[in-house]
Design an enzyme around this catalytic site. Structure first.
Site, PDB file in Angstrom:
ATOM      1  N   ASP A  13     -49.200   7.442  25.449  1.00 54.29           N
ATOM      2  CA  ASP A  13     -49.060   7.749  26.878  1.00 54.29           C
ATOM      3  C   ASP A  13     -47.732   7.274  27.459  1.00 54.29           C
ATOM      4  OD1 ASP A  13     -51.716   8.685  26.748  1.00 54.29           O
ATOM      5  OD2 ASP A  13     -52.445   6.639  27.038  1.00 54.29           O
ATOM      6  N   LYS A  16     -43.982  10.873  26.534  1.00 53.55           N
ATOM      7  CA  LYS A  16     -43.165  11.570  25.522  1.00 53.55           C
ATOM      8  C   LYS A  16     -43.050  13.051  25.870  1.00 53.55           C
ATOM      9  CE  LYS A  16     -46.041  10.199  22.350  1.00 53.55           C
ATOM     10  NZ  LYS A  16     -46.847   9.258  23.125  1.00 53.55           N
ATOM     11  N   GLY A  40     -52.546  13.871  24.807  1.00 56.63           N
ATOM     12  CA  GLY A  40     -52.475  14.642  26.039  1.00 56.63           C
ATOM     13  C   GLY A  40     -51.082  14.499  26.605  1.00 56.63           C
ATOM     14  N   HIS A  41     -50.335  15.587  26.590  1.00 57.78           N
ATOM     15  CA  HIS A  41     -48.980  15.537  27.125  1.00 57.78           C
ATOM     16  C   HIS A  41     -48.929  16.293  28.438  1.00 57.78           C
ATOM     17  CE1 HIS A  41     -46.969  14.721  22.981  1.00 57.78           C
ATOM     18  NE2 HIS A  41     -47.672  13.716  23.442  1.00 57.78           N
ATOM     19  N   GLN A 225     -49.519   9.969  20.412  1.00 57.74           N
ATOM     20  CA  GLN A 225     -49.899   8.544  20.434  1.00 57.74           C
ATOM     21  C   GLN A 225     -48.631   7.683  20.328  1.00 57.74           C
ATOM     22  OE1 GLN A 225     -51.926  10.501  17.828  1.00 57.74           O
ATOM     23  NE2 GLN A 225     -52.968  11.156  19.663  1.00 57.74           N
TER      24      GLN A 225
HETATM   25  P1  IMP Z   1     -58.782   8.598  18.201  1.00 54.45           P
HETATM   26  O1  IMP Z   1     -57.367   9.009  18.013  1.00 54.45           O
HETATM   27  O2  IMP Z   1     -59.559   9.546  19.074  1.00 54.45           O
HETATM   28  O3  IMP Z   1     -59.465   8.306  16.903  1.00 54.45           O
HETATM   29  O4  IMP Z   1     -58.783   7.205  19.001  1.00 54.45           O
HETATM   30  C1  IMP Z   1     -58.322   6.000  18.391  1.00 54.45           C
HETATM   31  C2  IMP Z   1     -57.607   5.121  19.400  1.00 54.45           C
HETATM   32  O5  IMP Z   1     -56.392   5.765  19.770  1.00 54.45           O
HETATM   33  C3  IMP Z   1     -58.365   4.906  20.711  1.00 54.45           C
HETATM   34  O6  IMP Z   1     -58.055   3.619  21.194  1.00 54.45           O
HETATM   35  C4  IMP Z   1     -57.788   5.948  21.651  1.00 54.45           C
HETATM   36  O7  IMP Z   1     -57.915   5.584  22.993  1.00 54.45           O
HETATM   37  C5  IMP Z   1     -56.351   5.936  21.187  1.00 54.45           C
HETATM   38  N1  IMP Z   1     -55.664   7.206  21.449  1.00 54.45           N
HETATM   39  C6  IMP Z   1     -55.792   8.365  20.780  1.00 54.45           C
HETATM   40  N2  IMP Z   1     -54.980   9.296  21.298  1.00 54.45           N
HETATM   41  C7  IMP Z   1     -54.314   8.711  22.303  1.00 54.45           C
HETATM   42  C8  IMP Z   1     -53.296   9.157  23.200  1.00 54.45           C
HETATM   43  O8  IMP Z   1     -52.813  10.291  23.168  1.00 54.45           O
HETATM   44  N3  IMP Z   1     -52.862   8.244  24.097  1.00 54.45           N
HETATM   45  C9  IMP Z   1     -53.317   6.965  24.140  1.00 54.45           C
HETATM   46  N4  IMP Z   1     -54.251   6.504  23.317  1.00 54.45           N
HETATM   47  C10 IMP Z   1     -54.748   7.369  22.401  1.00 54.45           C
END
Ligand code: IMP
Length: 439
Positions: A13, A16, A40-41, A225
């Protein structure tokens, strides 16, 4: 600069999406190399907000191709919704979107499996986005039950893969006490339909990218991420299941790492985190609430309130080293306007000892106390500033301190969500020659 990579240096977040959007029209192809619809961009163009999660946000520029690389896990339902959104935004999806035949598919049982596991974990849940990301990557590495995008075009192969996978998943789900069970025939039909629709977009992405590079095309890698969520280099096990640092570029695209000529590490002017896991500079007080409200720190994908805290230079420096970043982009600087003092974490104290580097064990990081350097804040509205010299002195000092502590020259500072609310830094504050990177 023919191949650029944009990666997050925090827990995701970092905005990017805006950096990619700013750079997209200097490139021909924008590539996602890992993750999936967990990302989510948000990109704001002319006051309209676009939320992209699978398709690289660069496609919002006419003629720019968005490629979903082999390292991505593709949820077809999310993909079709996003293709529709892209069409509404004027994107020529048939010409501008390409999907790797080697990318893996997220199927409905992945989400069902993840829901049960997260629910069962109780307090030790990872706090995932519940998009089926982890179970899909598990199947990819396990090899027996995975289905790839290319399989959608090969009915006999697809049927065999699905029979094996669905049989196994139904047994697992029943054993876990989940209500869901899946039917091979209907999933097979669904997959064939997806395949027929996606057929013109599916490519051998490795050949596609190498050919493009040989033809002099400029390529931009869009990380999702952040490095601290990387499955190898992040705060494991509170991470995502892919290599969300620079390490993912080569494996997730098939272009060698050395083809990247410039890597931009993106940070917020503060720190946020969604989900569980250690976060030394977290502010569980009114300062944290104030940052959350000023920065609208709520998840793009899940809507969850993000945990907020001061800038952690120990963590950002660690990520910059892992990624080998050439310059940094500091985003959302305007959110810190109005604080009398701003703080930067410069080291940690663990059991009485000062740590200057990021510890690898989550329990150690959990026990770390941040050591802060306090700097004067600024109260002037900076959202209209377009040159670094026009920023209030305190804001410039703050940026200079970040630059020095992270050890990498600044290239971009963002002072608002719009494309225009950007300061292009021609010369790094600390004088690194490579600060003139984006001209
Ligand atoms: P997953 O990617 O859904 O398996 O989540 C694993 C961890 O990564 C969790 O703490 C999510 O909140 C975090 N996470 C996954 N995608 C994002 C993102 O785009 N932004 C921030 N945190 C993320």
């Amino acid at each position: 600069m023919s191949v650029t990579a944009v990666v997050g240096l925090q827990w995701g977040d970092e905005a990017k999406g805006k950096v990619v959007d700013l750079l997209a029209d200097r490139h021909d192809i924008v590539v996602r190399f890992q993750g999936g619809a967990n990302a989510g961009h948000t990109v704001t163009v002319d006051g309209r907000r676009y939320k992209m999660s699978l398709i690289p946000s660069g496609v919002l520029h006419p003629g720019v191709v968005g490629l979903i690389g082999n390292g991505v896990v593709v949820d077809p339902v999310a993909l079709f919704q996003e293709m529709e959104q892209c069409r509404e935004a004027g994107v020529d999806v048939e010409r501008q979107v390409r999907i790797s035949d080697r990318a893996h598919l997220i199927l409905p049982y992945h989400k069902a499996e993840e829901s049960v596991l997260e629910r069962e974990a109780g307090e030790s849940a990872i706090g995932t986005t519940l998009r089926g990301i982890g179970p899909c990557y598990q199947d990819k590495v396990g090899r027996r039950f995975s289905v790839r995008v290319g399989d959608l075009l090969r009915p006999r192969w697809l049927r065999q893969r699905l029979e094996r996978a669905v049989g196994y998943k139904n047994r697992v789900l029943a054993a876990l006490g989940a209500g869901e069970q899946y039917d091979v025939d209907s999933l097979f039909e669904q997959c064939l339909q997806w395949g027929n629709t996606l057929r013109p977009l599916i490519v051998d992405s490795v050949d596609y990218l190498h050919t493009a590079l040989a033809d002099g095309k400029r390529i931009l890698f869009e990380g999702a991420q952040g490095t601290l969520l990387d499955v190898d280099h992040g705060t494991y096990p509170y991470v995502t299941s892919s290599n969300s640092s620079m390490s993912g570029v080569a494996s997730g695209s098939g272009l060698p790492a050395r083809s990247v000529s410039h890597c931009i590490g993106v940070v917020k002017a503060y720190t946020t985190r969604v989900g569980s896991g250690p976060f030394p500079t977290e502010l569980k007080d009114e300062v944290g609430d104030r940052i959350r409200e000023a920065g609208n720190e709520y998840g793009t994908v899940t809507g969850r309130p993000r945990r907020c805290g001061w800038f952690d230079a120990v963590a950002a420096r660690y990520s910059a080293r892992v990624c080998g970043v050439d310059s940094i982009a500091v985003m959302l600087l305007d959110v810190l306007t109005g604080f009398e003092k701003v703080a930067i974490c410069v080291s940690y104290i663990h059991q009485g000892k000062e740590l200057k580097t990021m510890p690898s064990h989550p329990e150690v990081l959990e026990e770390c106390e941040p050591v802060y350097e306090l700097l004067p804040g600024w109260s002037e509205d900076i959202t209209g500033v377009r040159a670094i010299d026009d920023l209030p002195e305190a804001a410039r000092n703050y940026l200079g301190r970040i630059e020095r502590l992270v050890g990498v020259p600044l290239s971009i500072v963002s002072v608002g969500p719009e494309r225009s609310q950007t300061i292009w830094v021609e010369q790094a504050l600390v004088g690194g020659a490579s600060g003139r990177v984006l001209t």
